[in-house]
Design an enzyme around this catalytic site. Structure first.
Site, mmCIF file in Angstrom:
data_model
loop_
_atom_site.group_PDB
_atom_site.id
_atom_site.type_symbol
_atom_site.label_atom_id
_atom_site.label_comp_id
_atom_site.label_asym_id
_atom_site.label_seq_id
_atom_site.Cartn_x
_atom_site.Cartn_y
_atom_site.Cartn_z
ATOM 1 N N TYR A 1 0.823 -1.210 0.000
ATOM 2 C CA TYR A 1 0.000 0.000 0.000
ATOM 3 C C TYR A 1 0.858 1.260 0.000
ATOM 4 C CZ TYR A 1 0.812 0.903 5.012
ATOM 5 O OH TYR A 1 1.389 1.192 6.216
ATOM 6 N N ARG B 1 8.543 4.193 -4.668
ATOM 7 C CA ARG B 1 8.576 3.216 -3.579
ATOM 8 C C ARG B 1 7.541 2.122 -3.798
ATOM 9 N NH1 ARG B 1 7.732 5.512 2.372
ATOM 10 N NH2 ARG B 1 5.589 5.747 1.639
ATOM 11 N N ARG C 1 -7.515 -20.492 -1.745
ATOM 12 C CA ARG C 1 -6.477 -20.308 -0.727
ATOM 13 C C ARG C 1 -5.359 -21.349 -0.806
ATOM 14 N NH1 ARG C 1 -4.663 -21.487 4.324
ATOM 15 N NH2 ARG C 1 -3.979 -19.710 5.558
ATOM 16 N N HIS D 1 -0.885 -21.009 0.026
ATOM 17 C CA HIS D 1 0.119 -20.019 0.409
ATOM 18 C C HIS D 1 0.931 -19.487 -0.780
ATOM 19 C CE1 HIS D 1 -0.813 -21.477 4.420
ATOM 20 N NE2 HIS D 1 -0.020 -20.575 4.963
ATOM 21 N N LYS E 1 6.330 -1.766 2.347
ATOM 22 C CA LYS E 1 5.060 -1.280 2.903
ATOM 23 C C LYS E 1 3.982 -2.333 2.671
ATOM 24 C CE LYS E 1 3.121 3.376 3.290
ATOM 25 N NZ LYS E 1 3.404 3.720 4.681
ATOM 26 N N GLU F 1 11.790 3.238 14.475
ATOM 27 C CA GLU F 1 10.748 4.054 13.824
ATOM 28 C C GLU F 1 9.430 3.754 14.510
ATOM 29 O OE1 GLU F 1 9.941 2.896 9.747
ATOM 30 O OE2 GLU F 1 9.775 0.788 10.277
ATOM 31 N N LEU G 1 11.098 1.732 7.214
ATOM 32 C CA LEU G 1 10.578 2.176 5.926
ATOM 33 C C LEU G 1 11.374 3.397 5.460
ATOM 34 C CD1 LEU G 1 7.975 1.576 4.093
ATOM 35 C CD2 LEU G 1 7.171 3.751 5.009
#
Lengths: 279, 279
Positions: B31, B50, B98, B100, B145, B177, B201
């Protein structure tokens, strides 16, 4: 396919997850997978114990009063899953405008259950599999079955691309567990596996094996095994709710026991199968 | 509210995420959050750099050809977000049964963008905030992120329950952070912050501050600061796309600089505001 979603059994195509669901935005949820043999749930009490403990650990409320066992049985029945099936259960912290901290006031959790047919991996149980080793880059609470699984996804994908069935994580030099399985070794007729704690999931199948070992007079011990000790190991297998007991015959490029499945592994596989037959 | 979902701009109430979305099942997505001032995106090139780098890191394909900037501008326009707004962008590995490892063959990613009004925290910028310190229990690739954020959620909730605005993570004894901000300190008129790498980050606002320091002839240095050194620190602030520059006046129960905001912090806040005014 009929599934359970927030209080109702509905067709899966009618399940609409909100883009504000904290499962979708933050991986903020807990899950369980339970195996059903001939419509009978295997070790469901253990699974639900862990599930409720996990929900409590991450402080997801409002999902503890549901009769999950009954819903699971209804899903098996209504989807006509007569033989081999798995139940997938996921609860997230619910739907709220995106903010990292918990919604205030609390919102109802999102509760989702699905039952589906599985095809037991008979050939892999028979012939064994390859595993790879990778540094453990997951978060620090691997005892919690969180849906925040991206580091596991990245690692298991490397396994898939290397023709391996599973990736076993290495933490501080020690082999711990797989991305979705427990890991056991046999040395001098003794089962060795990583100690319970925050670094691994307390596997239900691991617990079953521990009981089988007691019944079969096989020594079961929790111990740290470093990667450098792996060449001295006689047998290895991975364990899981769907995986059951899967022999490992190759670690990276090294064959284990010349690619032959060991006697302890076979003994445990047989004992496990007998247990299932008696269900 | 109009949002973007898989190629279309539609009302948010019509966005239906599948229960098989890998964002929902595995936290398997990336995101970004971008700030808009007066309908102008701030540092969008840095954010998208990024974003694309992150998508590549986790091998999510099929989402790189989109003109995100244009969609963001359209969402601001059509939602009539004239002043202070944020853009939220999330891409997941898509919808598949589903398992992995990555879907084979690959499926289209799920692409979601939302624009919403924000209310700048003027009082917090003015008066400063409290932070708490907690062990970093997140995964090992904090430079990515990822939406697999449950450990951050649990930690920031502890902050909220302790009347703090943010939790700062401590890794191997060093302050790194926040759960959704960068962390800077001032000692002897020098800005000190944790070095870039896999543990934090690469914050866009952190980068802006680095540039402002150069313009203002303030020394900016990357350095490890242990928790035991914190009492010797003169000023602290947290940084973020929405947070901007937020002074820290209290760490756990200890006041920083007797609760007074330092001159370097104020200088940088002013410089940042000028930059925004010139947009």
């Amino acid at each position: 396919m009929l599934v359970y979603f927030n209080g109702k059994i509905i067709d899966k195509s009618n399940v609409h997850i909100s883009p504000d669901d904290r499962g979708f935005l933050f991986g903020d949820g807990i899950y369980e997978v339970i195996r059903a043999y001939r419509k009978k749930l295997f070790r469901s009490a253990d699974h639900f114990d862990r599930f409720f403990r996990n929900l409590e650990e991450v402080k997801i409320g409002g999902a503890q009063h549901i009769n999950y066992e009954k819903i699971c049985e209804e899903l098996l029945e209504r989807n006509n899953l007569l033989q081999d099936a798995k139940l997938y259960i996921q609860v997230t912290r619910g739907v709220a405008p995106r903010k990292h901290s918990f919604p205030m006031p609390a919102v109802p959790p999102t509760i989702y259950l699905e039952a589906s047919q599985i095809f037991p991996p008979l050939d892999l149980w028979q012939n064994g599999v390859k595993i790879i080793l990778r540094p453990d880059q997951r978060h620090q609470r691997c005892d919690i079955k969180s849906i925040s699984l991206q580091p596991s996804v990245i690692a298991i994908q490397e396994a898939a691309e290397n023709g391996a069935e599973e990736v076993i994580f290495v933490k501080d030099g020690y082999v711990t567990e797989g991305s979705h399985t427990s890991f056991c070794m046999v040395k001098n007729n003794q089962i060795i596996t990583y100690p319970l704690g925050k670094s691994i999931l307390p596997g239900i199948t691991r617990k079953v094996i521990q009981e089988l070992c007691l019944e079969q007079a096989i020594d079961f011990t929790e111990q740290y095994v470093s990667t450098s000790e792996l060449p001295t190991i006689n047998e290895m297998f991975i364990l899981g709710t769907i995986t059951e007991i899967m022999p490992v015959i190759q670690v990276e490029n090294t064959m284990i026991n010349h690619g032959k499945i060991g006697t302890i592994t076979r003994k445990l596989q047989q004992a496990f199968r007998s247990k299932i037959a008696q269900l």
